[in-house]
Design a protein around this motif. Sequence first.
Motif, PDB file in Angstrom:
ATOM      1  N   ILE A 131       0.705  -1.145  -0.002  1.00 27.19           N
ATOM      2  CA  ILE A 131       0.025   0.005   0.108  1.00 27.19           C
ATOM      3  C   ILE A 131       0.839   1.199  -0.010  1.00 27.19           C
ATOM      4  CG2 ILE A 131      -1.812   1.346   1.368  1.00 27.19           C
ATOM      5  CD1 ILE A 131      -2.937  -1.360   2.418  1.00 27.19           C
TER       6      ILE A 131
ATOM      7  N   CYS B 288      -2.687   6.003   0.568  1.00 29.55           N
ATOM      8  CA  CYS B 288      -3.481   5.509   1.450  1.00 29.55           C
ATOM      9  C   CYS B 288      -4.295   6.718   2.353  1.00 29.55           C
ATOM     10  CB  CYS B 288      -2.936   4.528   2.399  1.00 29.55           C
ATOM     11  SG  CYS B 288      -3.978   3.648   3.628  1.00 29.55           S
TER      12      CYS B 288
ATOM     13  N   CYS C   1      -9.787  -2.317   2.540  1.00 27.42           N
ATOM     14  CA  CYS C   1      -9.204  -3.668   2.081  1.00 27.42           C
ATOM     15  C   CYS C   1      -9.189  -4.512   3.189  1.00 27.42           C
ATOM     16  CB  CYS C   1      -7.766  -2.965   1.615  1.00 27.42           C
ATOM     17  SG  CYS C   1      -6.823  -2.192   2.656  1.00 27.42           S
TER      18      CYS C   1
ATOM     19  N   CYS D 260      -8.339  -6.568  -2.544  1.00 28.35           N
ATOM     20  CA  CYS D 260      -8.040  -5.276  -2.002  1.00 28.35           C
ATOM     21  C   CYS D 260      -7.706  -4.272  -3.150  1.00 28.35           C
ATOM     22  CB  CYS D 260      -6.752  -5.202  -1.086  1.00 28.35           C
ATOM     23  SG  CYS D 260      -5.325  -5.952  -2.010  1.00 28.35           S
TER      24      CYS D 260
ATOM     25  N   CYS E 144     -10.125  -0.864  -2.921  1.00 28.56           N
ATOM     26  CA  CYS E 144      -9.490   0.682  -2.749  1.00 28.56           C
ATOM     27  C   CYS E 144      -9.876   1.629  -3.551  1.00 28.56           C
ATOM     28  CB  CYS E 144      -7.925   0.367  -3.056  1.00 28.56           C
ATOM     29  SG  CYS E 144      -7.157   1.756  -2.585  1.00 28.56           S
TER      30      CYS E 144
END
Length: 81
Positions: free
Chosen positions: A5, A9, A15, A50, A54
């Motif tokens: 990540i 973020c 996620c 994920c 996201c």
Amino acid sequence: MALMINDDCTACDACRPVCPNEAIAAGEPLFVIDALRCTECVGAEDEPQCRLVCPAGCVVANPDWSETPEELQVKYDQLHS
């Protein structure tokens, strides 16, 4: 290859619950992916969940962690045996 990540973020927590290997955890301040547990959903799903959820698009390939699909499957099998 395990995922990671990046700094985009937003710590939204979208996620973490979709990871079949429980490889994602809250960090300070960003969420982090444990490369030893990440299989890019090989063994569980057709693509990394994920990445799908996201909203910031911050789940990317980890350039320091390269694995073949076969190695990811072995890792998944070991985690879930």
